[in-house]
Design a protein around this motif. Structure first.
Motif, PDB file in Angstrom:
ATOM      1  N   THR A 248       2.549  -2.650 -11.187  1.00  0.00           N
ATOM      2  CA  THR A 248       1.183  -2.458 -10.542  1.00  0.00           C
ATOM      3  C   THR A 248       1.039  -1.145  -9.693  1.00  0.00           C
ATOM      4  OG1 THR A 248       0.922  -4.744 -10.216  1.00  0.00           O
ATOM      5  CG2 THR A 248      -0.745  -3.431  -8.916  1.00  0.00           C
ATOM      6  N   ALA A 249       2.297  -0.918  -8.917  1.00  0.00           N
ATOM      7  CA  ALA A 249       2.550   0.262  -8.275  1.00  0.00           C
ATOM      8  C   ALA A 249       2.400   1.445  -9.201  1.00  0.00           C
ATOM      9  CB  ALA A 249       3.648   0.268  -7.445  1.00  0.00           C
TER      10      ALA A 249
ATOM     11  N   SER B   2      -1.010   2.216 -10.594  1.00  0.00           N
ATOM     12  CA  SER B   2      -1.895   2.730  -9.924  1.00  0.00           C
ATOM     13  C   SER B   2      -1.685   4.233  -9.629  1.00  0.00           C
ATOM     14  CB  SER B   2      -1.735   2.352  -8.164  1.00  0.00           C
ATOM     15  OG  SER B   2      -1.556   1.021  -8.305  1.00  0.00           O
ATOM     16  N   LEU B   3      -0.407   4.836  -9.430  1.00  0.00           N
ATOM     17  CA  LEU B   3      -0.068   6.056  -9.370  1.00  0.00           C
ATOM     18  C   LEU B   3      -0.387   6.956 -10.433  1.00  0.00           C
ATOM     19  CD1 LEU B   3       1.550   5.421  -6.593  1.00  0.00           C
ATOM     20  CD2 LEU B   3       3.473   6.897  -7.563  1.00  0.00           C
TER      21      LEU B   3
ATOM     22  N   GLU C 268      -5.277   7.034   3.882  1.00  0.00           N
ATOM     23  CA  GLU C 268      -4.714   5.679   3.838  1.00  0.00           C
ATOM     24  C   GLU C 268      -3.375   5.776   3.440  1.00  0.00           C
ATOM     25  OE1 GLU C 268      -6.711   2.921   5.055  1.00  0.00           O
ATOM     26  OE2 GLU C 268      -8.029   4.327   5.627  1.00  0.00           O
ATOM     27  N   PRO C 269      -2.416   4.719   3.445  1.00  0.00           N
ATOM     28  CA  PRO C 269      -1.122   4.607   3.150  1.00  0.00           C
ATOM     29  C   PRO C 269      -1.011   4.625   1.592  1.00  0.00           C
ATOM     30  CG  PRO C 269      -1.545   2.997   4.610  1.00  0.00           C
ATOM     31  CD  PRO C 269      -2.746   3.437   4.290  1.00  0.00           C
ATOM     32  N   ASP C 270      -2.066   4.163   0.967  1.00  0.00           N
ATOM     33  CA  ASP C 270      -1.835   4.192  -0.718  1.00  0.00           C
ATOM     34  C   ASP C 270      -2.331   5.402  -1.275  1.00  0.00           C
ATOM     35  OD1 ASP C 270      -4.154   2.551   0.354  1.00  0.00           O
ATOM     36  OD2 ASP C 270      -5.026   3.140  -1.164  1.00  0.00           O
TER      37      ASP C 270
ATOM     38  N   ARG D 263       3.211   1.707  -1.638  1.00  0.00           N
ATOM     39  CA  ARG D 263       3.562   1.997  -3.075  1.00  0.00           C
ATOM     40  C   ARG D 263       2.458   2.576  -4.034  1.00  0.00           C
ATOM     41  NH1 ARG D 263       7.512   2.140  -0.043  1.00  0.00           N
ATOM     42  NH2 ARG D 263       9.582   1.248  -0.465  1.00  0.00           N
ATOM     43  N   GLY D 264       1.210   2.632  -3.290  1.00  0.00           N
ATOM     44  CA  GLY D 264      -0.113   3.306  -4.050  1.00  0.00           C
ATOM     45  C   GLY D 264      -0.971   2.274  -4.426  1.00  0.00           C
ATOM     46  N   ILE D 265      -0.559   0.868  -3.848  1.00  0.00           N
ATOM     47  CA  ILE D 265      -1.771  -0.126  -4.468  1.00  0.00           C
ATOM     48  C   ILE D 265      -2.709   0.015  -3.580  1.00  0.00           C
ATOM     49  CG2 ILE D 265      -1.649  -2.561  -4.874  1.00  0.00           C
ATOM     50  CD1 ILE D 265       1.430  -2.537  -5.579  1.00  0.00           C
TER      51      ILE D 265
ATOM     52  N   ARG E  15       0.705  -1.007   0.011  1.00  0.00           N
ATOM     53  CA  ARG E  15      -0.087   0.040   0.137  1.00  0.00           C
ATOM     54  C   ARG E  15       0.812   1.184   0.028  1.00  0.00           C
ATOM     55  NH1 ARG E  15      -4.602  -0.368   4.286  1.00  0.00           N
ATOM     56  NH2 ARG E  15      -5.596   1.437   2.878  1.00  0.00           N
TER      57      ARG E  15
ATOM     58  N   LEU F 137       8.930   5.391  -8.986  1.00  0.00           N
ATOM     59  CA  LEU F 137       7.624   6.306  -8.656  1.00  0.00           C
ATOM     60  C   LEU F 137       7.521   7.439  -8.718  1.00  0.00           C
ATOM     61  CD1 LEU F 137       6.392   3.547  -5.841  1.00  0.00           C
ATOM     62  CD2 LEU F 137       5.753   3.479  -8.366  1.00  0.00           C
TER      63      LEU F 137
ATOM     64  N   PHE G 224       6.666   8.640  -0.520  1.00  0.00           N
ATOM     65  CA  PHE G 224       7.468   7.507  -0.673  1.00  0.00           C
ATOM     66  C   PHE G 224       8.270   7.253   0.554  1.00  0.00           C
ATOM     67  CE2 PHE G 224      11.014   4.675  -1.683  1.00  0.00           C
ATOM     68  CZ  PHE G 224      10.651   3.616  -2.441  1.00  0.00           C
TER      69      PHE G 224
ATOM     70  N   GLN H  58      12.299   1.301  -6.650  1.00  0.00           N
ATOM     71  CA  GLN H  58      10.905   1.744  -6.429  1.00  0.00           C
ATOM     72  C   GLN H  58      10.829   3.413  -6.536  1.00  0.00           C
ATOM     73  OE1 GLN H  58       9.220  -0.605  -3.263  1.00  0.00           O
ATOM     74  NE2 GLN H  58      10.674  -2.055  -3.542  1.00  0.00           N
TER      75      GLN H  58
ATOM     76  N   THR I 126       6.018  -7.260 -11.773  1.00  0.00           N
ATOM     77  CA  THR I 126       4.327  -7.285 -11.328  1.00  0.00           C
ATOM     78  C   THR I 126       4.378  -6.242 -10.292  1.00  0.00           C
ATOM     79  OG1 THR I 126       4.172  -9.316 -12.087  1.00  0.00           O
ATOM     80  CG2 THR I 126       2.395  -8.476 -10.721  1.00  0.00           C
ATOM     81  N   PHE I 127       4.999  -6.319  -9.242  1.00  0.00           N
ATOM     82  CA  PHE I 127       4.914  -5.550  -8.469  1.00  0.00           C
ATOM     83  C   PHE I 127       5.183  -3.785  -8.736  1.00  0.00           C
ATOM     84  CE2 PHE I 127       7.727  -3.449  -4.846  1.00  0.00           C
ATOM     85  CZ  PHE I 127       6.695  -2.966  -3.930  1.00  0.00           C
TER      86      PHE I 127
ATOM     87  N   ALA J  65       0.753   7.491  -1.009  1.00  0.00           N
ATOM     88  CA  ALA J  65       1.679   7.063  -1.988  1.00  0.00           C
ATOM     89  C   ALA J  65       1.218   7.795  -3.126  1.00  0.00           C
ATOM     90  CB  ALA J  65       1.774   5.535  -2.114  1.00  0.00           C
ATOM     91  N   ARG J  66       0.059   7.893  -3.562  1.00  0.00           N
ATOM     92  CA  ARG J  66      -0.686   8.591  -4.596  1.00  0.00           C
ATOM     93  C   ARG J  66      -0.548  10.079  -4.690  1.00  0.00           C
ATOM     94  NH1 ARG J  66      -4.266   4.208  -4.533  1.00  0.00           N
ATOM     95  NH2 ARG J  66      -6.081   5.406  -3.613  1.00  0.00           N
TER      96      ARG J  66
ATOM     97  N   MET K 150      -3.321  -9.483  -4.679  1.00  0.00           N
ATOM     98  CA  MET K 150      -2.121  -9.885  -5.012  1.00  0.00           C
ATOM     99  C   MET K 150      -1.404 -10.876  -4.137  1.00  0.00           C
ATOM    100  SD  MET K 150      -0.352  -6.242  -6.206  1.00  0.00           S
ATOM    101  CE  MET K 150       1.244  -6.630  -6.994  1.00  0.00           C
TER     102      MET K 150
END
Lengths: 448, 252
Positions: free
Chosen positions: B103-104, B107-108, B73-75, A396-398, A394, B164, B83, B160, B99-100, B78-79, A406
């Protein structure tokens, strides 16, 4: 009346009426087997949870549903696209409500050295050939559902792989349950698989359901893996949501033979896949792996018994599952190392992720060791998703739902990776991905 | 308005006060360092900024670009451009690094109203970011942090960050467990991302990393408070004299 039996015997109703119509009804040994089967069922009834082998799986709902042997043919003109596993150009053998359908099968695409015939056809044509292959159900309360199969067996797949033959393309057995209006249909497919010495082949089963209603599939499969043969036996259990699926596989494994099995449970209201593997030869390998995905009020039971009867063989089991909603999972894994089975290697692992507080897992490893030079281990874990892994994703923005998916997919991918064939890995992985996606949409809708 | 504004932040963990009134203001284009002895609350500060559960803010606030960060929220943080490079990067078995990261990043991008990158576009992009960090395709294909050496894990954190492109990066003890060569690679990676539009908060026990990532401001965190702030020379002073002066002041 014993507390070990469920009194409702409706599953046996109609036997006397049905028996004359079943294939091989004029064959003495088969008649005797059927009579013995129905007698065993009538005297024992369905097992209650007081019977150890059924301790965690309650069959009351099965007894109450009033299932009766299927009558008449179900209407089905084609196997819907995407319903069965995606296995490319595999030869397909289709059973609809337990009966082989030539029109839906592609028996003409059988690879050389492999013979596949319907059980009903063989029972009519040359029953004598089957007398040694059709073994009676285990005695006692444990074997009651197999005894019911003895009594009502009608059709199924008889597959023979010639000695020395090596085939990459899988044989695909597709069993389709089609609910019949106003009837709770039961069918009891009986499959016989014989892998000749030194052969190498793959049998894949897709058990799927069409339509809304309930049905009961009570299968019994006898497998013989000859000396030095390798048989990969993979199964998808994706029955209809209201279906009951019980299956027993009895495998006999000879010297230097490999029996490599995998089962993925995804469907059904109540499902049990039970394997009894007898390792009769030395230098043999028995792999029983599986994955289970449960949600709603599904009940999923994996039960295995591995008998090490000869020295110097190995067995390994990895079962991993994810349970959401009120789903309930069962894993019973028994390994018996007999006195002569020195230098046995046996490993067993069961891991379950619970995605809700109401989901439940019962896991029971059982080692019975009568030899003194063996290596056996077992492990079982039941847990939740790791808070730290979720947090990491999370940050990392997910978003949380995607992060959870996942981690669930990653957990299951490890179970699927036990399959040694890439085509099978991707076919099963696709089914798992579909399940994870469907849950995601479910939750998103509920949240909206 | 500062990019990150922490005001009178009080945090407890299981009813135990850990942060006891932190004030900190970081502008775009700046690098700040927080130094302090073990147990000073450094990791708590990084986790509370990132939004980890289990910490209770009893007083104060954190504003990020003027917005109340503690509401997110944490995500969402990040958005919004935050970081955190973890002191102990988390292993995720069964999820490949590619993949990680994909996906990250997507999302951003989605959060910014940009289109998602497809597999080919992403691979080209990530390889460019990975090369200077000495991360090859083999490492991209492996499960996230699983079986990585300490140095690989830290380089992976910086990868990362490079992918990002955060507005504010918090590096929590990124130097711990690194030899001097790995430290230089990591520092070069961080420096390459410095710009007038972003900021970095380096949290560390040792001065060593600050030879390579030169801070504009240095703060000393001891027993849950910032007890001294100064220029980059403060780090050298701490290296020479140690943290004892602050701890003993507390004890007295």
């Amino acid at each position: 009346m014993a507390k070990e039996m469920i009194k409702d015997l409706s599953l046996a109703a109609g036997f006397e009426e049905a028996a004359p119509r079943l294939p091989g009804s004029d064959v003495a040994w088969l008649d005797a087997l059927r009579a013995q089967g129905i007698a065993a069922f009538r005297s024992n009834g369905l097992p209650t949870r007081r019977v150890e082998a059924w301790r965690y799986t309650n069959l009351n709902a099965l007894a109450k549903a009033g299932f009766a042997p299927v009558r008449g043919d179900a209407e089905l003109d084609a196997v819907p696209d995407g319903a069965a596993l995606a296995l490319g150009d595999a030869c397909r053998i289709v059973l609809v409500n337990g009966r082989l359908r030539h029109d839906l099968s592609s028996l003409d695409q059988l690879p050389d050295g492999i013979a596949a015939v319907g059980l009903a056809e063989l029972l009519r044509r040359s029953p004598a050939d089957l007398e040694d292959l059709i073994a009676p159900a285990p005695e006692g309360r444990d074997g009651v559902l197999a005894a019911l199969n003895d009594a009502f067996m009608e059709d199924g797949l008889v597959l023979q792989i010639e000695a020395g033959v090596s085939v990459d393309t899988p044989i695909h057995l597709v069993s389709i349950g089609v609910p019949v209006a106003g009837q709770a249909v039961a069918f009891h497919p009986r499959n016989l698989i014989v892998a000749g010495a030194g052969s190498r082949s793959t049998l894949v089963e897709s058990h799927i359901g069409l339509g809304e209603g309930s049905y009961f599939s009570n299968g019994l499969t006898d497998v013989t893996v000859g000396k030095g043969a390798t048989l990969t036996h993979a199964k998808l259990q994706d029955e209809g949501a209201a279906a009951f699926h019980v299956a027993l596989v009895r495998a006999r494994i000879a010297d230097e033979a490999v029996y490599d099995s995998f089962v993925l449970h995804r469907g059904g209201e109540l499902a049990r896949h039970e394997t009894h593997a007898s390792i009769e030869g030395s230098g043999a390998e028995c792999r029983l792996n599986g994955a289970y995905l449960g949600t709603g009020r599904q009940h999923i039971d994996n039960t295995t018994v591995i008998d090490h009867m000869a020295p110097g063989s190995q067995s390994s089991e990895v079962f991993k599952g994810v349970l959401a909603g009120h789903a309930r999972g069962v894993f019973q894994g028994r390994i018996v190392v007999h006195r002569d089975a020195q230098q046995t290697n046996g490993h067993q692992l069961n891991k379950t992720l619970l995605l809700s507080r109401d989901a439940e897992m019962d896991t029971k490893p059982e080692l019975e060791i009568y030899a003194d030079d063996v290596k056996c281990s077992h492990g079982a874990t039941v847990g939740e998703l790791s808070e730290m892994e979720l947090f990491y994703l999370r940050t990392r923005g997910i978003d949380e739902a995607t992060a959870r998916d996942m981690l669930v997919s990653a957990f299951l991918s490890e179970a699927v990776s036990e399959l040694r064939d890439e085509t099978l890995v991707s076919a099963f992985a696709e089914r798992i991905a579909g399940w994870v996606e469907a849950r995601h949409e479910d939750r998103t809708e509920k949240a909206a | 308005m500062a990019l990150l504004e922490i005001r009178n932040l009080h945090v407890t963990v299981e009813d135990k006060p850990i942060l006891k009134g932190i004030d900190l203001s970081i502008d775009k284009g700046e690098v700040h360092a927080i130094m302090g002895p073990n147990g000073a609350g450094k990791s708590t500060l990084s986790y509370i900024i990132a939004g980890r559960d289990g910490y209770e803010v009893t007083d104060g606030q954190i504003l990020f670009d003027g917005k109340d960060m503690l509401e997110l929220e944490p995500d969402e943080r990040a958005r919004a451009g935050l970081f955190l490079a973890f002191q102990y990067p988390v292993e995720i078995p069964g999820v490949t690094n590619t993949t990680f990261l994909k996906t990250a990043l997507n999302s951003l991008r989605k959060g910014r109203g940009e289109g998602e990158l497809d597999a080919m576009q992403f691979l080209k992009f990530v390889r460019e970011k990975a090369r200077p960090l000495g991360i090859g395709d083999e490492m991209l294909k492996r499960a996230v942090n699983v079986g990585y050496s300490g140095g690989e894990k830290k380089r992976n954190e910086i990868l990362q960050m490079a992918v990002l492109e955060p507005v504010l990066a918090v590096l929590d003890e990124t130097d711990s467990g690194l030899d001097i060569d790995a430290l230089k690679i990591v520092a070069d990676g961080v420096n390459a991302l410095r710009s007038p539009d972003n900021a970095t908060l380096v949290i560390t026990h040792y001065q060593r990393l600050l030879d390579y990532i030169v801070p504009d401001r240095v703060h000393v965190l001891a027993d849950g408070r910032i007890v001294k702030s100064g220029g980059k020379d403060l780090a050298l002073e701490l290296e020479a004299k140690g943290y004892a002066q602050f701890s003993s002041a507390e004890a007295a």
